[in-house]
Design a protein around this motif. Structure first.
Motif, short mmCIF file in Angstrom:
data_model
loop_
_atom_site.label_atom_id
_atom_site.label_comp_id
_atom_site.label_asym_id
_atom_site.label_seq_id
_atom_site.Cartn_x
_atom_site.Cartn_y
_atom_site.Cartn_z
N UNK A 3 0.85 -1.20 0.00
CA UNK A 3 0.00 0.00 0.00
C UNK A 3 0.88 1.25 0.00
N UNK A 4 0.52 2.22 -0.81
CA UNK A 4 1.34 3.43 -0.92
C UNK A 4 2.04 3.50 -2.27
N UNK A 41 15.49 4.91 -6.72
CA UNK A 41 14.64 3.90 -6.10
C UNK A 41 13.77 4.48 -4.99
N UNK A 42 12.55 4.00 -4.92
CA UNK A 42 11.65 4.31 -3.80
C UNK A 42 11.31 2.98 -3.13
N UNK A 43 11.59 2.86 -1.82
CA UNK A 43 11.39 1.57 -1.16
C UNK A 43 9.91 1.27 -0.90
N UNK A 44 9.37 0.31 -1.62
CA UNK A 44 7.97 -0.07 -1.43
C UNK A 44 7.89 -1.53 -1.02
N UNK A 45 7.70 -1.78 0.24
CA UNK A 45 7.53 -3.15 0.74
C UNK A 45 6.96 -3.07 2.15
N UNK A 46 6.07 -3.99 2.48
CA UNK A 46 5.48 -3.92 3.83
C UNK A 46 6.46 -4.40 4.90
N UNK A 57 -0.05 8.19 6.84
CA UNK A 57 1.41 8.27 6.92
C UNK A 57 2.05 7.79 5.60
N UNK A 58 1.58 6.64 5.11
CA UNK A 58 2.15 6.11 3.86
C UNK A 58 1.86 7.02 2.67
N UNK A 59 0.68 7.64 2.66
CA UNK A 59 0.35 8.55 1.54
C UNK A 59 1.28 9.76 1.53
#
Ligand code: ADP
Length: 328
Positions: free
Chosen positions: A18-19, A126-131, A268-270
Motif C-alpha cells: 500500500x502506498x 529507487x523508492x522503497x515499497x515493501x510492507x 502516513x504512507x500517503x
C-alpha cells in the motif's frame, strides 16, 4: 556530464505494498510540475522488456492516492535476470525516448536496476515499497505503516474471541527475514509473546512465558509469529507443541496472509509516498542517480542503491525492551 532528462519512466516491481499508487501519483505529478514527460511502465521489468508503456499526465493519476495495490501492476520477471532480457529492455526504453526511471519496489527490484545501470549507464532512482520494512537507508518503507495497522486491527478482533473463550492464539504475520511487523504489532496489539527471525529464544522460553501469563491471571493470550521465525516449528506445529506441553491452554491458529498487503494506505504512507516521489524526480533532474530515497528523523535522505541492497535493518532494542516490560 549529466544528460538532460526529458522523459522519466516509472514502474512498480516485486511484491506490491500500500502506498505504491501514491508514489506513482507523486512521480507523475512532479514530472508534470517540472514540464517533464512521464511514462508508466506496466508490470515492472516484464513490461519494460515488452514495451508495455503508457504516457501519463497529471490527470492520469486522479483518485489513486487512496487505493492499495498498484495501477501499473507489479510482476516478477525472470527474463530481466538475463543479459538478453536487459538488452531488450534497453532497446524498448530508448525507442520510447525514456532517459531515466524511478523504480518503486524492494531490494530485488533495486538489484535489477543496479545491474541494468552497470551495463547501460541508465539513470534511475529507487523508492522503497515493501510492507516488510527491511531496506537499509530508511526508517520506514512504503506500506509498512498500513500493514501494521491492518495487522493490529485483525489481532484486536482475534483478541475479542480469544478472551471470550480463554484461548491462546498463534497469529502468523509476514516477515520472512525480519520481524519488524511482529515486534511493532506485538507492542501495538499487546501480544504476550513474539517469535521473530532475529532472535530465537527457544521453545522453553515460550512455554515459560505462557505459564507465567496464565498464572498472572490473563484471560487470553496472543503470540505473534513472523513467517521466518527460527523456532523450527510453523504456527500449526507450535499449536500442537503447546497443547502437548501446556494442556491448560486451548490453542487456535490464525494466518493473516495476503490481507496484510492490501487495503487503502494509511495517511502516513500517503504522505511519505508523496514526499519520496517528489524527491526521486527532483534528484534525477539535479543530475544525480543510483540513489534510494529514504526517511530518517522525518527528513528525506539519499542512500546509494548498492548500500541499500547490502545493508541490514536492525531490530530496535528499545522497542524490544518496551515489549518485554509490557508483558508484565
Ligand atoms: P522485491 O523487489 O520485492 O524484492 P523480487 O526480489 O522478486 O522483489 O525482485 C523483483 C524483480 O527484480 C525480479 O522479478 C527481477 O525481474 C528483478 N531482479 C531481482 N534480482 C535481480 C538480479 N539479480 N538481476 C536482474 N534482475 C533482478
Amino acid at each position: 556530464m549529466a544528460i538532460e532528462i526529458k522523459k522519466i519512466g516509472v514502474f512498480t516491481s516485486g511484491g506490491d505494498s500500500p502506498g505504491m499508487n501514491a508514489a506513482i501519483r507523486s512521480v507523475v505529478r512532479t514530472c508534470a510540475y517540472h514540464h517533464i514527460d512521464c511514462v508508466g511502465i506496466f508490470r515492472g521489468y516484464q513490461g519494460m522488456i515488452e514495451g508495455d508503456f503508457k504516457p501519463m499526465d497529471a490527470r492520469s493519476v486522479n483518485n489513486i492516492i487512496n487505493k492499495g495495490g498498484t495501477i501499473l501492476k507489479s510482476a516478477r520477471c525472470d527474463d530481466f535476470r538475463t543479459k538478453e532480457g536487459r538488452k531488450q529492455a534497453y532497446e524498448q526504453l530508448k525507442a520510447e525516448g525514456i532517459d531515466a526511471f524511478v523504480v518503486i519496489g524492494g531490494d530485488g527490484s533495486f538489484t535489477g536496476a543496479m545491474i541494468f545501470d552497470q551495463e547501460y549507464d541508465f539513470p534511475f532512482m529507487g523508492i522503497p515499497g515493501t510492507i516488510d520494512n527491511d531496506i537499509f537507508g530508511t526508517t520506514f518503507t512504503l506500506g509498512f505503516d498500513t500493514a501494521l495497522n491492518t495487522v493490529v486491527e485483525a489481532i484486536d478482533k482475534i483478541r475479542d474471541t480469544a478472551s471470550s473463550h480463554n484461548r491462546l492464539f498463534f497469529v502468523e504475520v509476514m516477515g520472512r527475514d525480519v520481524g519488524h511487523i511482529a515486534l511493532n504489532a506485538g507492542v501495538g496489539a499487546g501480544a504476550e509473546e513474539i517469535l521473530i527471525p532475529e532472535e530465537n529464544r527457544g521453545l522453553d522460553h515460550l512455554l515459560e512465558s505462557l505459564k507465567r501469563s496464565k498464572l498472572s491471571g490473563k484471560s487470553s493470550s496472543i503470540v505473534i509469529v513472523a513467517e521466518g521465525d527460527k523456532s523450527g516449528k510453523n504456527v500449526f506445529e507450535l499449536k500442537e507443541y503447546v497443547e502437548e506441553h501446556l494442556p491448560i491452554y486451548d490453542v487456535r491458529v490464525s494466518v493473516l496472509g495476503h490481507m496484510q498487503r492490501g487495503g487503502p494506505p494509511s495517511c502516513y504512507d500517503r504522505v511519505l509516498a508523496s514526499r519520496m516521489g517528489v524527491k526521486a524526480v527532483e534528484t534525477l533532474l539535479e543530475g544525480k542517480k543510483r540513489l534510494m530515497v529514504g526517511v530518517q528523523d522525518n527528513k528525506l535522505i539519499l542512500t546509494p542503491i548498492s548500500k541499500a541492497i547490502k545493508g541490514h535493518t536492525k531490530m530496535e532494542k528499545e522497542l524490544i525492551r518496551v515489549f518485554e516490560i509490557m508483558k508484565t
